[in-house]
Scaffold this motif. Structure first.
Motif, short mmCIF file in Angstrom:
data_model
loop_
_atom_site.label_atom_id
_atom_site.label_comp_id
_atom_site.label_asym_id
_atom_site.label_seq_id
_atom_site.Cartn_x
_atom_site.Cartn_y
_atom_site.Cartn_z
N ASP A 1 0.87 -1.18 0.00
CA ASP A 1 0.00 0.00 0.00
C ASP A 1 0.90 1.23 0.00
O ASP A 1 0.94 2.02 0.95
CB ASP A 1 -0.91 -0.02 1.23
N ASP A 2 1.64 1.39 -1.09
CA ASP A 2 2.65 2.44 -1.23
C ASP A 2 2.73 2.81 -2.69
O ASP A 2 3.14 1.99 -3.52
CB ASP A 2 4.00 1.93 -0.71
N VAL A 3 2.35 4.03 -3.03
CA VAL A 3 2.24 4.42 -4.42
C VAL A 3 3.58 4.31 -5.16
O VAL A 3 3.64 3.78 -6.27
CB VAL A 3 1.67 5.85 -4.55
N ARG A 4 4.66 4.77 -4.55
CA ARG A 4 5.94 4.77 -5.26
C ARG A 4 6.51 3.36 -5.39
O ARG A 4 7.12 3.02 -6.42
CB ARG A 4 6.94 5.69 -4.56
N GLU A 5 6.32 2.53 -4.39
CA GLU A 5 6.84 1.17 -4.48
C GLU A 5 6.05 0.34 -5.49
O GLU A 5 6.63 -0.31 -6.36
CB GLU A 5 6.81 0.50 -3.10
N THR A 6 4.74 0.36 -5.36
CA THR A 6 3.93 -0.50 -6.22
C THR A 6 3.93 0.01 -7.66
O THR A 6 4.13 -0.77 -8.61
CB THR A 6 2.51 -0.61 -5.68
N MET A 7 3.72 1.29 -7.87
CA MET A 7 3.80 1.83 -9.23
C MET A 7 5.21 1.66 -9.79
O MET A 7 5.39 1.38 -10.98
CB MET A 7 3.39 3.30 -9.24
N GLY A 8 6.21 1.78 -8.93
CA GLY A 8 7.58 1.58 -9.37
C GLY A 8 7.84 0.17 -9.86
O GLY A 8 8.51 -0.04 -10.87
N ALA A 9 7.29 -0.82 -9.15
CA ALA A 9 7.47 -2.21 -9.56
C ALA A 9 6.80 -2.47 -10.91
O ALA A 9 7.34 -3.17 -11.77
CB ALA A 9 6.89 -3.15 -8.50
N VAL A 10 5.62 -1.89 -11.11
CA VAL A 10 4.93 -2.05 -12.39
C VAL A 10 5.72 -1.36 -13.51
O VAL A 10 5.88 -1.90 -14.60
CB VAL A 10 3.49 -1.51 -12.32
N LEU A 11 6.23 -0.19 -13.23
CA LEU A 11 7.07 0.51 -14.20
C LEU A 11 8.28 -0.35 -14.57
O LEU A 11 8.65 -0.47 -15.74
CB LEU A 11 7.53 1.85 -13.64
N LYS A 12 8.89 -0.95 -13.57
CA LYS A 12 10.06 -1.79 -13.81
C LYS A 12 9.70 -2.99 -14.68
O LYS A 12 10.47 -3.40 -15.56
CB LYS A 12 10.64 -2.26 -12.48
N SER A 13 8.53 -3.56 -14.46
CA SER A 13 8.09 -4.71 -15.25
C SER A 13 7.88 -4.34 -16.72
O SER A 13 7.92 -5.20 -17.60
CB SER A 13 6.79 -5.29 -14.68
N LEU A 14 7.67 -3.05 -16.97
CA LEU A 14 7.50 -2.56 -18.34
C LEU A 14 8.81 -2.11 -18.96
O LEU A 14 8.84 -1.66 -20.12
CB LEU A 14 6.51 -1.39 -18.34
N GLY A 15 9.89 -2.22 -18.21
CA GLY A 15 11.19 -1.81 -18.71
C GLY A 15 11.51 -0.36 -18.45
O GLY A 15 12.49 0.17 -18.97
N TYR A 16 10.70 0.31 -17.61
CA TYR A 16 10.92 1.71 -17.29
C TYR A 16 11.58 1.85 -15.92
O TYR A 16 11.73 0.89 -15.17
CB TYR A 16 9.59 2.48 -17.30
N SER A 17 11.96 3.06 -15.60
CA SER A 17 12.58 3.34 -14.31
C SER A 17 11.54 3.36 -13.20
O SER A 17 10.38 3.74 -13.40
CB SER A 17 13.30 4.68 -14.36
N TYR A 18 11.97 2.98 -12.01
CA TYR A 18 11.15 3.14 -10.82
C TYR A 18 10.75 4.60 -10.63
O TYR A 18 9.74 4.91 -10.01
CB TYR A 18 11.95 2.68 -9.60
N ASN A 19 11.59 5.49 -11.16
CA ASN A 19 11.41 6.92 -10.96
C ASN A 19 10.96 7.62 -12.24
O ASN A 19 11.30 8.79 -12.46
CB ASN A 19 12.72 7.53 -10.46
N ALA A 20 10.19 6.93 -13.05
CA ALA A 20 9.74 7.50 -14.32
C ALA A 20 8.97 8.79 -14.10
O ALA A 20 8.20 8.92 -13.15
CB ALA A 20 8.87 6.49 -15.06
N THR A 21 9.19 9.73 -15.02
CA THR A 21 8.46 11.00 -14.97
C THR A 21 7.68 11.27 -16.25
O THR A 21 6.89 12.22 -16.29
CB THR A 21 9.44 12.17 -14.73
N GLU A 22 7.88 10.45 -17.27
CA GLU A 22 7.14 10.63 -18.52
C GLU A 22 5.68 10.23 -18.32
O GLU A 22 5.39 9.10 -17.89
CB GLU A 22 7.76 9.78 -19.63
N PRO A 23 4.74 11.10 -18.61
CA PRO A 23 3.32 10.79 -18.40
C PRO A 23 2.87 9.52 -19.10
O PRO A 23 2.08 8.75 -18.53
CB PRO A 23 2.61 12.02 -18.98
N ALA A 24 3.36 9.25 -20.31
CA ALA A 24 2.94 8.05 -21.05
C ALA A 24 3.39 6.79 -20.33
O ALA A 24 2.67 5.77 -20.31
CB ALA A 24 3.49 8.09 -22.47
N GLN A 25 4.57 6.81 -19.72
CA GLN A 25 5.08 5.65 -19.00
C GLN A 25 4.28 5.42 -17.72
O GLN A 25 3.94 4.28 -17.38
CB GLN A 25 6.57 5.83 -18.69
#
Length: 386
Positions: free
Chosen positions: A206-230
């Motif tokens: 229940d943590d926006v940066r951790e959980t969204m970060g993991a999903v971003l990583k699964s897509l090949g993006y950074s945990y710290n993505a800032t691009e709106p499309a990503q």
């Protein structure tokens, strides 16, 4: 639940104020009912004995032989505090918090002159520096900084460790029940690939940066993505998994995972290391595509009342023997290379606490994402309410 040991009398041990906020990753190091009841009883006795020994007391402004800490709940160890007192003559009195945001809010509300040392996480260090809430460290007063591992000597969140010194570190991964999940998960995508079979038996943090970060990583993006499309792509992918989740939950799922009512839970390495000790059918894995490598630090508030005591604590922890003791007591990874060499072979080989260099290299520290945080929070609210 907190990692806190049984407390004794007021004269021998510090007053530790237990926060009551919703638990986060720092509050599950002791998870048995017996441990919880012991903590609760000792907290009641402690508060009865010392109603005046809070960090808001005026003595915090003037007492040179008292160090007032504001720290994570599971970093409060009377044994460690007593060890420090025996060496320096300085008593530790600690208030505890269970989220970086809770700590920040208190300091911003005027609590910065109550504490001489705090333990912000990596991304929060950067935020506090930008807000001028931390005192720049006088490097000439530090003893033993050479013991710090290279990764933490000049971290991205605080170049040259100008405002903070790394205290502990860990990872985020997947903890699963081998009696329920027969194939070992190797990456975040395992959850999507097996969502039908695991439906209703998955939890995410229940943590926006951790959980969204993991999903971003699964897509090949950074945990710290800032691009709106990503960020939107991560949101859409998380929506696909949402119907199959039991819940978003950081703590409170342990018994269900042990019993098999849950199959797999996103977890931090603290619990990933501890739970399998008494429950060998549980196993912690770090996803191959990468995960967050979190760091908790020691820092001095800009308005600290006892700066010299804060330096005494930092130097105490930088000593290899004390750093190794702290790591053993708190069941966390030490960033002190000399301390690491003092640990037992069993602890050093624990890949949950000390993953390989390849795993660490693939990971990322969570960093501030600027205005993009508004998009993270928007999508997080939507996915949780979906």
């Amino acid at each position: 639940m907190t990692h806190q040991n049984s407390r004794n009398s007021k004269s021998s041990f510090p007053f530790i104020h237990q926060s009551r906020r919703h638990p986060t990753r720092r509050r599950f190091l002791q998870f048995s009912a017996a441990a919880l009841s012991t903590v609760a009883l000792s907290n009641c006795a402690r508060n009865t004995l010392n109603q005046q020994s809070t960090a808001s007391s005026p003595v915090a402004q003037t007492d040179s032989k008292t160090l007032y800490l504001y720290t994570w709940a599971d970093y409060s160890s009377n044994e460690l505090y007593q060890r420090f007192r025996d060496k320096t003559g300085i008593q530790v009195i600690a208030d505890v918090y269970d989220s970086n945001e809770m700590m920040l809010n208190k300091l911003q509300a005027g609590g910065g002159d109550q504490y001489s040392l705090i333990f912000p996480s990596d991304y929060m260090v950067r935020q506090m520096i930008d807000s001028q809430l931390l005192l720049p460290l006088d490097q000439s007063k530090l003893k033993g900084f050479d013991n710090v591992m290279d990764r933490w000597k000049s971290p991205t969140y605080d170049p040259n460790s100008a405002h903070s010194i790394a205290f502990n570190w860990g990872t985020t991964g997947l903890l699963y029940n081998t009696k329920v999940v027969s194939t070992e998960p190797t990456d975040w995508d395992f959850l999507w690939q097996n969502r039908d079979a695991l439906s209703g038996k998955i939890t995410l943090l229940d943590d926006v940066r951790e959980t969204m970060g993991a999903v971003l990583k699964s897509l090949g993006y950074s945990y710290n993505a800032t691009e709106p499309a990503q960020i939107e792509a991560a949101y859409q992918k998380l929506l696909e998994l949402k119907p199959h989740l039991a819940s978003f939950k950081t703590i409170g799922w342990e018994d269900q995972l042990i019993s098999g009512d849950l199959a797999i839970c996103m977890a931090y390495s603290n619990l990933g290391s501890l739970l399998p000790i008494e429950n060998p059918h549980l196993k912690y894995v770090i996803p191959q595509s990468g995960t967050s490598i979190w760091t908790d630090t020691m820092a001095i508030p800009a308005k600290a009342p006892n700066v010299e005591a804060a330096y005494a604590w930092i130097n105490f922890v930088l000593e290899p023997e004390n750093a190794a003791y702290a790591a053993t007591q708190l069941k966390l990874g030490t960033p002190n290379k000399a301390a690491f060499e003092l640990l037992s072979a069993e602890v050093k080989s624990n890949s949950s606490l000390y993953p390989s260099a390849e795993v660490v290299k693939a990971g990322e520290g969570i960093q501030p994402v600027g205005d993009a945080i508004n998009l993270y929070e928007k999508y997080w609210t939507e996915v949780k309410s979906a």
